[in-house]
Design a protein around this motif. Structure first.
Motif, mmCIF file in Angstrom:
data_model
loop_
_atom_site.group_PDB
_atom_site.id
_atom_site.type_symbol
_atom_site.label_atom_id
_atom_site.label_comp_id
_atom_site.label_asym_id
_atom_site.label_seq_id
_atom_site.Cartn_x
_atom_site.Cartn_y
_atom_site.Cartn_z
ATOM 1 N N SER A 12 0.830 -1.671 -0.156
ATOM 2 C CA SER A 12 0.059 -0.003 -0.084
ATOM 3 C C SER A 12 1.143 1.346 0.164
ATOM 4 O O SER A 12 1.932 1.467 0.835
ATOM 5 C CB SER A 12 -1.151 0.125 0.926
ATOM 6 O OG SER A 12 -1.817 -1.075 1.078
ATOM 7 N N VAL A 13 0.572 2.117 -1.010
ATOM 8 C CA VAL A 13 1.200 3.366 -0.945
ATOM 9 C C VAL A 13 0.618 4.787 -1.336
ATOM 10 O O VAL A 13 -0.629 4.176 -1.791
ATOM 11 C CB VAL A 13 2.361 3.406 -2.017
ATOM 12 C CG1 VAL A 13 3.192 2.322 -1.998
ATOM 13 C CG2 VAL A 13 1.152 3.261 -3.093
ATOM 14 N N VAL A 14 0.767 5.799 -0.702
ATOM 15 C CA VAL A 14 0.032 7.164 -1.466
ATOM 16 C C VAL A 14 0.128 7.520 -2.787
ATOM 17 O O VAL A 14 1.230 7.844 -2.819
ATOM 18 C CB VAL A 14 0.460 7.812 -0.665
ATOM 19 C CG1 VAL A 14 -0.203 9.478 -0.344
ATOM 20 C CG2 VAL A 14 -0.083 7.681 1.144
ATOM 21 N N GLU A 15 -0.676 8.227 -3.137
ATOM 22 C CA GLU A 15 -0.086 8.523 -4.377
ATOM 23 C C GLU A 15 0.631 9.529 -4.737
ATOM 24 O O GLU A 15 1.139 9.716 -3.609
ATOM 25 C CB GLU A 15 -1.688 9.388 -5.220
ATOM 26 C CG GLU A 15 -1.853 9.493 -6.352
ATOM 27 C CD GLU A 15 -3.858 10.150 -6.732
ATOM 28 O OE1 GLU A 15 -3.816 11.103 -5.896
ATOM 29 O OE2 GLU A 15 -3.822 9.574 -7.721
ATOM 30 N N VAL A 84 -4.192 6.287 -8.873
ATOM 31 C CA VAL A 84 -4.727 5.680 -8.031
ATOM 32 C C VAL A 84 -4.983 4.048 -8.940
ATOM 33 O O VAL A 84 -5.320 3.749 -8.805
ATOM 34 C CB VAL A 84 -6.571 5.699 -7.812
ATOM 35 C CG1 VAL A 84 -7.507 5.236 -7.332
ATOM 36 C CG2 VAL A 84 -5.923 7.020 -6.959
ATOM 37 N N VAL A 85 -5.062 5.359 -10.667
ATOM 38 C CA VAL A 85 -4.396 4.113 -11.944
ATOM 39 C C VAL A 85 -4.186 2.579 -11.333
ATOM 40 O O VAL A 85 -4.203 2.001 -12.290
ATOM 41 C CB VAL A 85 -4.997 4.286 -12.264
ATOM 42 C CG1 VAL A 85 -6.402 5.923 -13.089
ATOM 43 C CG2 VAL A 85 -3.863 5.039 -13.280
ATOM 44 N N ASN A 113 -1.467 -1.424 -4.036
ATOM 45 C CA ASN A 113 -3.543 -0.667 -3.089
ATOM 46 C C ASN A 113 -2.599 1.290 -3.150
ATOM 47 O O ASN A 113 -1.411 1.067 -2.861
ATOM 48 C CB ASN A 113 -3.478 -1.206 -1.595
ATOM 49 C CG ASN A 113 -4.247 -2.031 -2.066
ATOM 50 O OD1 ASN A 113 -4.828 -2.504 -2.856
ATOM 51 N ND2 ASN A 113 -3.292 -2.719 -0.643
ATOM 52 N N VAL A 114 -3.225 1.962 -4.058
ATOM 53 C CA VAL A 114 -2.476 3.026 -4.314
ATOM 54 C C VAL A 114 -3.679 4.411 -4.141
ATOM 55 O O VAL A 114 -4.912 3.868 -4.552
ATOM 56 C CB VAL A 114 -2.178 3.668 -5.724
ATOM 57 C CG1 VAL A 114 -1.378 5.069 -6.073
ATOM 58 C CG2 VAL A 114 -1.130 2.704 -6.367
ATOM 59 N N LYS A 115 -3.381 4.976 -2.327
ATOM 60 C CA LYS A 115 -4.191 5.319 -2.206
ATOM 61 C C LYS A 115 -4.104 7.332 -3.025
ATOM 62 O O LYS A 115 -3.391 7.372 -2.817
ATOM 63 C CB LYS A 115 -4.898 5.882 -0.879
ATOM 64 C CG LYS A 115 -4.497 3.744 -0.537
ATOM 65 C CD LYS A 115 -4.653 3.939 1.362
ATOM 66 C CE LYS A 115 -4.460 2.350 1.948
ATOM 67 N NZ LYS A 115 -4.134 1.952 3.394
#
Lengths: 116, 114
Positions: A12-15, A84-85, A113-115
């Motif tokens: 999981s990463v942040v945009e 996110v895409v 997962n890109v948040k």
């Protein structure tokens, strides 16, 4: 024995963060091919890249880059400035050239997962 | 450019029923591969055909059979379906054997067994 290992089950990463997906393979062949596929929630396998064992040159395509190192049997995939895409499951795959009809061996996949 | 066509895209069957999945390879491709992807798993090779003959076999259950026809399309027949057969089934095609590393995947058939 697993021919392709993707040790990261889920990331999981942040945009806008960079993220690297690891892939380690095992083969006795001197000629083989490595692949990365993206599988979005819709299910289809989207081809990203193919590399043959004689071409260790790294490749960059837009925000995507691949690092192929035969010495460590790795074929890692980096997404720069993630979006996110990019959220999907990513599979690394191996095809050996020993036989003419070469099935693919897939790794277990890494869910990205890109948040926002 | 023409791609691999799979039909149907979605299929719902009950336990013990039979199902037939179809795959139409890219024109002039003579090799077809079938893969099964269970929920949360990676695609697993089932079987492949070259020039209408079986060329390789993976972990395909005895309840499953497949063939390739004279027009190179392939069908995967599944009998006595079990709940565990629920999966995404991919077909891939490639050119003559030595270029089989260039496999093109179809969109998949999602089979649900209830």
């Amino acid at each position: 024995a697993q021919k392709v290992t993707q040790a990261q089950t889920e990331i999981s990463v942040v945009e806008k963060e960079d993220v690297t997906l690891d892939c380690v393979y095992e083969t006795r062949d001197t000629t083989y091919y490595l692949f990365w596929y993206k599988q979005p929630p819709s299910g289809e396998l989207v081809f990203l890249i193919r590399r043959n064992s004689f071409d260790e040159q790294n490749e960059i395509s837009g925000r995507y880059s691949w690092n192929f190192q035969k010495s460590t049997s790795s074929f890692n995939f980096t997404i720069t400035a993630s979006q996110v895409v990019d959220s999907a499951v990513y599979f690394c795959a191996l095809s050996e050239a020993l036989y003419n009809f070469n099935k693919f061996y897939f790794g277990s996949g890494t869910k990205l997962n890109v948040k926002p | 450019a023409a791609g691999v066509i799979q039909s149907p895209r979605h299929l719902i069957k009950e336990k013990r029923e039979t199902a037939t999945l179809k795959c139409y390879p890219i024109p002039r491709h003579d090799t077809v591969y079938w893969y099964q992807q269970g929920p949360g798993q990676d695609p697993q090779f089932l079987i492949s055909f070259y020039e209408k003959m079986q060329s390789d076999k993976g972990s395909i259950p005895d309840r499953f059979s497949a063939q390739q026809f004279s027009d190179y399309h392939s069908e995967l027949n599944m009998s006595s379906l079990e709940l565990g057969d629920s999966a995404l089934y991919f077909c891939a095609s490639s050119g003559a054997g030595r270029s089989s590393y260039e496999q093109y995947f179809g969109p998949g058939t999602r089979l649900t067994v209830t």
